[in-house]
Motif scaffolding. Structure first.
Motif, PDB file in Angstrom:
ATOM      1  N   MET A   1       0.843  -1.169   0.000  1.00  0.00           N
ATOM      2  CA  MET A   1       0.000   0.000   0.000  1.00  0.00           C
ATOM      3  C   MET A   1       0.894   1.241   0.000  1.00  0.00           C
ATOM      4  O   MET A   1       1.824   1.345   0.783  1.00  0.00           O
ATOM      5  CB  MET A   1      -0.897  -0.004   1.248  1.00  0.00           C
ATOM      6  CG  MET A   1      -1.705   1.265   1.370  1.00  0.00           C
ATOM      7  SD  MET A   1      -2.624   1.467   2.903  1.00  0.00           S
ATOM      8  CE  MET A   1      -3.593   0.007   2.953  1.00  0.00           C
ATOM      9  N   LEU A   2       0.570   2.155  -0.861  1.00  0.00           N
ATOM     10  CA  LEU A   2       1.250   3.448  -0.906  1.00  0.00           C
ATOM     11  C   LEU A   2       0.542   4.383   0.062  1.00  0.00           C
ATOM     12  O   LEU A   2      -0.675   4.512   0.029  1.00  0.00           O
ATOM     13  CB  LEU A   2       1.187   4.026  -2.323  1.00  0.00           C
ATOM     14  CG  LEU A   2       1.726   5.441  -2.504  1.00  0.00           C
ATOM     15  CD1 LEU A   2       3.219   5.493  -2.213  1.00  0.00           C
ATOM     16  CD2 LEU A   2       1.440   5.934  -3.916  1.00  0.00           C
ATOM     17  N   VAL A   3       1.289   5.016   0.943  1.00  0.00           N
ATOM     18  CA  VAL A   3       0.717   5.953   1.907  1.00  0.00           C
ATOM     19  C   VAL A   3       1.273   7.335   1.603  1.00  0.00           C
ATOM     20  O   VAL A   3       2.496   7.522   1.532  1.00  0.00           O
ATOM     21  CB  VAL A   3       1.058   5.542   3.360  1.00  0.00           C
ATOM     22  CG1 VAL A   3       0.499   6.549   4.349  1.00  0.00           C
ATOM     23  CG2 VAL A   3       0.546   4.140   3.653  1.00  0.00           C
ATOM     24  N   LEU A   4       0.380   8.297   1.388  1.00  0.00           N
ATOM     25  CA  LEU A   4       0.778   9.658   1.047  1.00  0.00           C
ATOM     26  C   LEU A   4       0.184  10.647   2.030  1.00  0.00           C
ATOM     27  O   LEU A   4      -0.897  10.411   2.583  1.00  0.00           O
ATOM     28  CB  LEU A   4       0.267  10.026  -0.354  1.00  0.00           C
ATOM     29  CG  LEU A   4       0.734   9.165  -1.515  1.00  0.00           C
ATOM     30  CD1 LEU A   4      -0.038   9.516  -2.767  1.00  0.00           C
ATOM     31  CD2 LEU A   4       2.220   9.367  -1.736  1.00  0.00           C
ATOM     32  N   SER A   5       0.850  11.758   2.204  1.00  0.00           N
ATOM     33  CA  SER A   5       0.285  12.873   2.953  1.00  0.00           C
ATOM     34  C   SER A   5      -0.132  13.930   1.949  1.00  0.00           C
ATOM     35  O   SER A   5       0.633  14.285   1.053  1.00  0.00           O
ATOM     36  CB  SER A   5       1.324  13.467   3.908  1.00  0.00           C
ATOM     37  OG  SER A   5       1.687  12.534   4.881  1.00  0.00           O
ATOM     38  N   ARG A   6      -1.364  14.413   2.077  1.00  0.00           N
ATOM     39  CA  ARG A   6      -1.882  15.450   1.190  1.00  0.00           C
ATOM     40  C   ARG A   6      -2.593  16.477   2.056  1.00  0.00           C
ATOM     41  O   ARG A   6      -3.217  16.147   3.053  1.00  0.00           O
ATOM     42  CB  ARG A   6      -2.887  14.891   0.178  1.00  0.00           C
ATOM     43  CG  ARG A   6      -2.348  13.823  -0.754  1.00  0.00           C
ATOM     44  CD  ARG A   6      -1.575  14.333  -1.953  1.00  0.00           C
ATOM     45  NE  ARG A   6      -0.279  14.853  -1.556  1.00  0.00           N
ATOM     46  CZ  ARG A   6       0.429  15.732  -2.250  1.00  0.00           C
ATOM     47  NH1 ARG A   6      -0.017  16.203  -3.381  1.00  0.00           N
ATOM     48  NH2 ARG A   6       1.583  16.139  -1.828  1.00  0.00           N
ATOM     49  N   LYS A   7      -2.539  17.719   1.642  1.00  0.00           N
ATOM     50  CA  LYS A   7      -3.270  18.785   2.319  1.00  0.00           C
ATOM     51  C   LYS A   7      -4.519  19.102   1.512  1.00  0.00           C
ATOM     52  O   LYS A   7      -4.678  18.640   0.379  1.00  0.00           O
ATOM     53  CB  LYS A   7      -2.402  20.041   2.423  1.00  0.00           C
ATOM     54  CG  LYS A   7      -1.182  19.848   3.309  1.00  0.00           C
ATOM     55  CD  LYS A   7      -0.355  21.104   3.345  1.00  0.00           C
ATOM     56  CE  LYS A   7       0.891  20.891   4.182  1.00  0.00           C
ATOM     57  NZ  LYS A   7       1.766  22.061   4.162  1.00  0.00           N
ATOM     58  N   ARG A   8      -5.401  19.915   2.100  1.00  0.00           N
ATOM     59  CA  ARG A   8      -6.617  20.339   1.417  1.00  0.00           C
ATOM     60  C   ARG A   8      -6.248  20.905   0.033  1.00  0.00           C
ATOM     61  O   ARG A   8      -5.273  21.626  -0.135  1.00  0.00           O
ATOM     62  CB  ARG A   8      -7.332  21.396   2.244  1.00  0.00           C
ATOM     63  CG  ARG A   8      -8.660  21.816   1.658  1.00  0.00           C
ATOM     64  CD  ARG A   8      -9.354  22.817   2.541  1.00  0.00           C
ATOM     65  NE  ARG A   8      -9.668  22.196   3.836  1.00  0.00           N
ATOM     66  CZ  ARG A   8      -9.541  22.815   4.988  1.00  0.00           C
ATOM     67  NH1 ARG A   8      -9.098  24.037   5.059  1.00  0.00           N
ATOM     68  NH2 ARG A   8      -9.855  22.180   6.096  1.00  0.00           N
ATOM     69  N   ASN A   9      -7.029  20.534  -0.957  1.00  0.00           N
ATOM     70  CA  ASN A   9      -6.882  20.951  -2.359  1.00  0.00           C
ATOM     71  C   ASN A   9      -5.673  20.348  -3.066  1.00  0.00           C
ATOM     72  O   ASN A   9      -5.386  20.721  -4.191  1.00  0.00           O
ATOM     73  CB  ASN A   9      -6.867  22.476  -2.495  1.00  0.00           C
ATOM     74  CG  ASN A   9      -8.164  23.088  -2.049  1.00  0.00           C
ATOM     75  OD1 ASN A   9      -9.234  22.541  -2.294  1.00  0.00           O
ATOM     76  ND2 ASN A   9      -8.079  24.202  -1.347  1.00  0.00           N
ATOM     77  N   GLU A  10      -4.990  19.399  -2.439  1.00  0.00           N
ATOM     78  CA  GLU A  10      -3.909  18.685  -3.118  1.00  0.00           C
ATOM     79  C   GLU A  10      -4.470  17.382  -3.679  1.00  0.00           C
ATOM     80  O   GLU A  10      -5.431  16.824  -3.152  1.00  0.00           O
ATOM     81  CB  GLU A  10      -2.748  18.408  -2.170  1.00  0.00           C
ATOM     82  CG  GLU A  10      -2.008  19.664  -1.758  1.00  0.00           C
ATOM     83  CD  GLU A  10      -0.811  19.387  -0.886  1.00  0.00           C
ATOM     84  OE1 GLU A  10       0.084  20.243  -0.869  1.00  0.00           O
ATOM     85  OE2 GLU A  10      -0.752  18.342  -0.210  1.00  0.00           O
ATOM     86  N   SER A  11      -3.861  16.907  -4.762  1.00  0.00           N
ATOM     87  CA  SER A  11      -4.398  15.749  -5.482  1.00  0.00           C
ATOM     88  C   SER A  11      -3.364  14.656  -5.654  1.00  0.00           C
ATOM     89  O   SER A  11      -2.157  14.875  -5.508  1.00  0.00           O
ATOM     90  CB  SER A  11      -4.890  16.177  -6.867  1.00  0.00           C
ATOM     91  OG  SER A  11      -5.899  17.130  -6.762  1.00  0.00           O
ATOM     92  N   VAL A  12      -3.871  13.502  -6.028  1.00  0.00           N
ATOM     93  CA  VAL A  12      -3.076  12.356  -6.442  1.00  0.00           C
ATOM     94  C   VAL A  12      -3.628  11.923  -7.791  1.00  0.00           C
ATOM     95  O   VAL A  12      -4.847  11.835  -7.971  1.00  0.00           O
ATOM     96  CB  VAL A  12      -3.199  11.197  -5.416  1.00  0.00           C
ATOM     97  CG1 VAL A  12      -2.485   9.961  -5.920  1.00  0.00           C
ATOM     98  CG2 VAL A  12      -2.674  11.615  -4.068  1.00  0.00           C
ATOM     99  N   ILE A  13      -2.755  11.650  -8.738  1.00  0.00           N
ATOM    100  CA  ILE A  13      -3.163  11.207 -10.075  1.00  0.00           C
ATOM    101  C   ILE A  13      -2.890   9.706 -10.186  1.00  0.00           C
ATOM    102  O   ILE A  13      -1.801   9.251  -9.878  1.00  0.00           O
ATOM    103  CB  ILE A  13      -2.375  11.940 -11.187  1.00  0.00           C
ATOM    104  CG1 ILE A  13      -2.351  13.455 -10.946  1.00  0.00           C
ATOM    105  CG2 ILE A  13      -2.913  11.579 -12.557  1.00  0.00           C
ATOM    106  CD1 ILE A  13      -3.682  14.123 -10.975  1.00  0.00           C
TER     107      ILE A  13
END
Length: 72
Positions: A1-13
């Motif tokens: 599993m890939l675990v990412l940190s993202r903030k509001r309005n950030e995306s993952v493609i």
């Protein structure tokens, strides 16, 4: 599993045509938006599990109407 940190309005493609965007974070809940082609199904896990249970139940006990028998 890939675990990412993202903030509001950030995306993952994903695969060049699926965009997952963090819409809001409130306490322990994260709201996400998903943009995907119409031919890609997007379900919450519990909804998909319910759909699969119904399909399994139907395949184990198909009704007479859907079995192709003709009633006169």
């Amino acid at each position: 599993m890939l675990v990412l940190s993202r903030k509001r309005n950030e995306s993952v493609i994903i695969s060049d045509n699926i965009v997952v965007t963090v819409i809001d974070v409130r306490g322990d809940k994260v709201r996400i938006g998903i943009e995907a082609p119409q031919d890609v199904s997007v379900h919450r896990q519990e909804v998909l599990e319910a759909i699969l249970r119904e399909k399994l139940k139907f395949s184990e006990n198909p009704s007479e109407e859907s079995s192709g028998s003709v009633v006169n």
